[in-house]
Design an enzyme around this catalytic site. Structure first.
Site, short mmCIF file in Angstrom:
data_model
loop_
_atom_site.label_atom_id
_atom_site.label_comp_id
_atom_site.label_asym_id
_atom_site.label_seq_id
_atom_site.Cartn_x
_atom_site.Cartn_y
_atom_site.Cartn_z
N ARG A 1 21.40 13.70 112.78
CA ARG A 1 22.43 14.00 111.78
C ARG A 1 21.91 13.69 110.38
NH1 ARG A 1 27.49 13.95 113.99
NH2 ARG A 1 27.95 15.19 112.16
N PRO B 1 36.80 17.57 109.94
CA PRO B 1 37.72 16.56 109.46
C PRO B 1 37.46 15.22 110.16
CG PRO B 1 38.89 18.60 109.82
CD PRO B 1 37.45 18.84 110.13
N GLU B 2 37.20 14.23 109.37
CA GLU B 2 37.10 12.86 109.89
C GLU B 2 38.47 12.21 109.70
OE1 GLU B 2 33.55 10.79 108.55
OE2 GLU B 2 32.63 12.66 107.97
N LYS C 1 40.22 11.21 115.34
CA LYS C 1 40.16 12.43 114.52
C LYS C 1 41.04 13.51 115.12
CE LYS C 1 35.28 11.33 113.69
NZ LYS C 1 33.89 11.78 113.96
#
Length: 275
Positions: A265, A2-3, A59
């Site tokens: 990433r 979750p951002e 976050k």
DNA sequence: CGCCACACCTGACGGC
DNA sequence: TGCCGTCAGGTGTGGC
């Protein structure tokens, strides 16, 4: 994980659902998710305590307690805070690590398949110290074009990495960094210091827009994310680059490029319209 | 201080 | 089928 939009959705749901309730019982099935406190202190400092309300910082889902302690949940990749009224999907319940039984019989579960996420209990001072090390909130009115420009100017790192650095800007992760840079037409590998003022202004607006649109859709469930009711978010269908490597750019039709060259990433971008 | 590798975990998927 | 390597919304630490 979750951002920002996903964490915001969870915090709002949790607030609407459990503010004003009391914790009747605490169960710790997986103590390895706990931080800052041991299992015994965690149970002792939560049992019988009132829930004042929940909100988001970076976050994190922060829950204020009547003792002035704060329950701080960081879901990272696969964590979820879910309120169970007895009808929760058993597949989610299987990964419950911490359970707070409420005075009305419902439970708040912290579920996490990978258990890279964390649950901490902090007093006010400790929370303030922790929060002070985090960067600006991108949905705060102080997050202006000149503010972002100042952050970018002093770094030689790739702009995407700077956007994701929580000490500088809080809440942007891999999905929304990719999306905002595509919207702004900026190559993710560009050294942050080379971003001109006009580009920074466009990037600020792109960040704010994508975060707000995603919150309106209750976040992105690319794979694991679930809200406080155990439901998926709706923003995955609106993603324009993340997860679309090899597919056509929706703006110019060129094949989207994927790379892991920036901080290891997944990065997806359009080589034609991002420079 | 900046930068990098690595640690923390499990599950899904593709290749052989 | 099963085994192995790779990858996944993230962050914190320790070494140089």
């Amino acid at each position: 994980m979750p951002e920002l939009p996903e964490t915001e959705t969870i915090a709002r749901d949790l607030h609407a659902s459990v503010a004003g309730r009391t914790v009747a019982k605490v169960t710790v099935a997986r103590p390895d998710v706990l931080r800052e406190v041991g299992e015994r202190a965690f149970r002792r400092r939560l049992r019988g305590v009132g829930i004042v309300g929940s909100w988001r910082r970076a976050k994190l889902i922060v829950t204020d307690l009547s003792t002035r302690d704060r329950l701080v949940v960081q879901p990272r990749f696969t964590g979820a805070l879910i309120v169970d009224d007895g009808t929760l999907d058993p597949a989610l319940l299987a990964y419950s690590t911490i359970r707070l039984v409420l005075d009305d019989g419902r439970s708040i579960h912290y579920c996490d398949v990978r258990r890279l996420g964390t649950v901490a209990l902090m007093n006010e001072t400790r929370f303030e110290e922790y929060s002070a090390a985090l960067g600006i909130e991108p949905l705060d009115s102080t997050f202006t074009a000149s503010q972002l420009s100042g952050v970018l100017r002093v770094s030689n790192q790739p702009v995407k990495k700077v956007l994701m650095d929580q000490r500088r800007i809080a809440g942007i992760g891999n999905i929304y960094a990719n999306e905002a840079l595509w919207r702004a037409g900026i190559d993710p590998s560009r050294a942050a210091g080379t971003i001109a003022a006009g580009e920074a202004a466009l990037l600020r607006d792109s960040i704010v827009a994508v975060l707000e649109e995603s919150i309106a859709a209750r976040g992105t469930s690319f794979r694991d994310y679930r809200d406080a009711k155990g439901q998926r978010g709706g923003f995955a269908a609106k993603l324009q680059v993340y997860g679309r490597e090899g597919q056509p750019c929706v703006r110019c039709g060129s094949r989207l490029v994927g790379t892991h060259a920036i901080d290891g990433r997944a990065t997806v971008f359009c080589a034609r319209c991002q420079s």
